[in-house]
Scaffold this motif. Sequence first.
Motif, PDB file in Angstrom:
ATOM      1  N   ASP A  96       0.867  -1.179   0.000  1.00  0.00           N
ATOM      2  CA  ASP A  96       0.000   0.000   0.000  1.00  0.00           C
ATOM      3  C   ASP A  96       0.901   1.225   0.000  1.00  0.00           C
ATOM      4  OD1 ASP A  96      -1.778   2.049   0.434  1.00  0.00           O
ATOM      5  OD2 ASP A  96      -2.729   1.155   2.200  1.00  0.00           O
ATOM      6  N   THR A 119      -1.110  -7.860  -3.787  1.00  0.00           N
ATOM      7  CA  THR A 119      -1.944  -6.665  -3.939  1.00  0.00           C
ATOM      8  C   THR A 119      -1.048  -5.435  -3.969  1.00  0.00           C
ATOM      9  OG1 THR A 119      -3.840  -7.658  -2.796  1.00  0.00           O
ATOM     10  CG2 THR A 119      -3.776  -5.255  -2.931  1.00  0.00           C
ATOM     11  N   LYS A 121      -1.568  -1.300  -4.309  1.00  0.00           N
ATOM     12  CA  LYS A 121      -2.633  -0.298  -4.328  1.00  0.00           C
ATOM     13  C   LYS A 121      -2.131   1.067  -3.850  1.00  0.00           C
ATOM     14  CE  LYS A 121      -4.521  -1.502   0.238  1.00  0.00           C
ATOM     15  NZ  LYS A 121      -5.760  -1.907   0.943  1.00  0.00           N
ATOM     16  N   MET A 150      -4.809  -2.006  -7.847  1.00  0.00           N
ATOM     17  CA  MET A 150      -5.977  -1.155  -7.643  1.00  0.00           C
ATOM     18  C   MET A 150      -5.580   0.259  -7.210  1.00  0.00           C
ATOM     19  SD  MET A 150      -8.363  -3.801  -5.433  1.00  0.00           S
ATOM     20  CE  MET A 150      -7.204  -3.744  -4.058  1.00  0.00           C
TER      21      MET A 150
END
Length: 199
Positions: A96, A119, A121, A150
């Motif tokens: 993140d 992931t 993001k 994302m």
Amino acid sequence: TNGTFPDLRTNMGVYRINFTQQNLQYLRLRILDGYNAVVGMSIYEIRIFSPENYPITNNCQTLSTAGEYYRLTGNIVNDTLTSDCMIISAQNVTLDCNGYYIASTQNYSGVYSNQYNTTVKNCNVSMGTDGNSNAIGIEMTNAADYSSVMNNTIIGEMDYGISFAPGDDGPENSLIENNTVDVSAVNSTGGAIATTGIY
């Protein structure tokens, strides 16, 4: 801290259990038949995070702890790179960027993963110059199945903004959602160089 699921025989869905302690907890699921007899048992280890306990990274590095949630607390700008900036080398990792930048004029990937369930993001990424084929914003290899990219913004002179292994089948069952990609480059005479936003 104990939590209780609803009766899944009549309430199918996804449920969240909130824990109060910041340590490792265990979730025990009992599988019952129609007569409330226990026919199975599953135990899952759950790692509990709070924002202040996330591992913090502000330098290009390899993220090698499986199941970890990493976040940035500042921009990473490194024009002397000799390899990809953020390399994810373990499964089930989240990066993140928290709205911060990963940027370099060197022709490498800003974020690279060949791992299951990655992931990436909330990143702003700008890599490379002149549309060089090695300059990629976020790169997922064919092995990075069940991954998500994302809410990222990727702008600059990269060859690819987001690369999902175009030379192979790409990571299976993966998600690209709500990203802004604007990549372009020109040569020394001002002619446009072919670049690709998402591939």
